[in-house]
Scaffold this motif. Sequence first.
Motif, PDB file in Angstrom:
ATOM      1  N   PHE A 118      37.291  40.690  38.952  1.00 36.49           N
ATOM      2  CA  PHE A 118      37.371  40.568  37.449  1.00 36.49           C
ATOM      3  C   PHE A 118      36.414  41.135  36.584  1.00 36.49           C
ATOM      4  O   PHE A 118      36.507  41.839  35.455  1.00 36.49           O
ATOM      5  N   TRP A 119      35.085  40.848  36.887  1.00 36.62           N
ATOM      6  CA  TRP A 119      34.234  41.220  36.014  1.00 36.62           C
ATOM      7  C   TRP A 119      33.977  42.524  36.170  1.00 36.62           C
ATOM      8  O   TRP A 119      33.415  43.265  35.148  1.00 36.62           O
ATOM      9  N   HIS A 120      34.051  43.444  37.322  1.00 35.35           N
ATOM     10  CA  HIS A 120      33.918  44.730  37.591  1.00 35.35           C
ATOM     11  C   HIS A 120      35.400  45.497  36.828  1.00 35.35           C
ATOM     12  O   HIS A 120      35.346  46.802  37.077  1.00 35.35           O
ATOM     13  N   GLY A 121      36.410  44.803  36.268  1.00 27.72           N
ATOM     14  CA  GLY A 121      37.378  45.285  35.880  1.00 27.72           C
ATOM     15  C   GLY A 121      38.448  45.900  36.773  1.00 27.72           C
ATOM     16  O   GLY A 121      39.425  46.556  36.314  1.00 27.72           O
ATOM     17  N   GLU A 122      38.588  45.566  37.966  1.00 30.16           N
ATOM     18  CA  GLU A 122      39.261  45.782  38.888  1.00 30.16           C
ATOM     19  C   GLU A 122      40.707  44.750  38.815  1.00 30.16           C
ATOM     20  O   GLU A 122      41.695  45.129  39.347  1.00 30.16           O
ATOM     21  N   VAL A 123      40.403  43.735  38.180  1.00 35.62           N
ATOM     22  CA  VAL A 123      41.582  42.891  38.050  1.00 35.62           C
ATOM     23  C   VAL A 123      41.644  42.560  36.803  1.00 35.62           C
ATOM     24  O   VAL A 123      40.560  42.375  35.981  1.00 35.62           O
ATOM     25  N   VAL A 124      42.750  42.703  36.175  1.00 38.87           N
ATOM     26  CA  VAL A 124      42.806  42.471  34.627  1.00 38.87           C
ATOM     27  C   VAL A 124      44.115  41.161  34.504  1.00 38.87           C
ATOM     28  O   VAL A 124      44.848  40.972  35.231  1.00 38.87           O
ATOM     29  N   PRO A 125      43.804  40.662  33.251  1.00 42.57           N
ATOM     30  CA  PRO A 125      45.016  39.607  32.800  1.00 42.57           C
ATOM     31  C   PRO A 125      46.168  39.915  32.551  1.00 42.57           C
ATOM     32  O   PRO A 125      46.843  39.345  31.823  1.00 42.57           O
ATOM     33  N   PHE A 126      46.667  41.249  32.798  1.00 37.55           N
ATOM     34  CA  PHE A 126      47.867  41.715  32.313  1.00 37.55           C
ATOM     35  C   PHE A 126      48.514  42.566  33.346  1.00 37.55           C
ATOM     36  O   PHE A 126      47.683  43.063  34.348  1.00 37.55           O
TER      37      PHE A 126
END
Length: 137
Positions: free
Chosen positions: A71-79
């Motif tokens: 999530f921190w590196h932008g590979e997992v997003v909340p949408f």
Amino acid sequence: MACFVVPAVEAIVVTAAYVAAKKKEQKIEAPKLADGNRFATEEVKLTWSKRLSWLLGLLWGGVLLLAFEHFWHGEVVPFPPFLTAMSSPEDTAEMLHEMATVGVSMAVTVTAVWGVICAVAQAKVKAIKATLSKNAA
């Protein structure tokens, strides 16, 4: 990208096994406690639910740390689609390959480490039982 998904699936399966083992052990211990024998449950032993709780701690801890890192590196997003690698077929193929190699190897390694932990703990319990029986005699 999504290597933490494989250990997460294993953690879900182990959680279900843990709940089933805990219920079974409670059914076995309940009659002993109903008899008023409070010492019946104080035997030195390692139950399956205890062992599975160790594996759960290892798995869920690793999954949460890896999910946060992704999530921190932008590979997992909340949408949706939640995993950025699912945005194109090429990225999805790479993600599935990573899950099959890195994710499976992480899950196997964690489970192997847990097996070693259980073996060492069982050896210690055996030694404690031998010492207790020697002192009682």
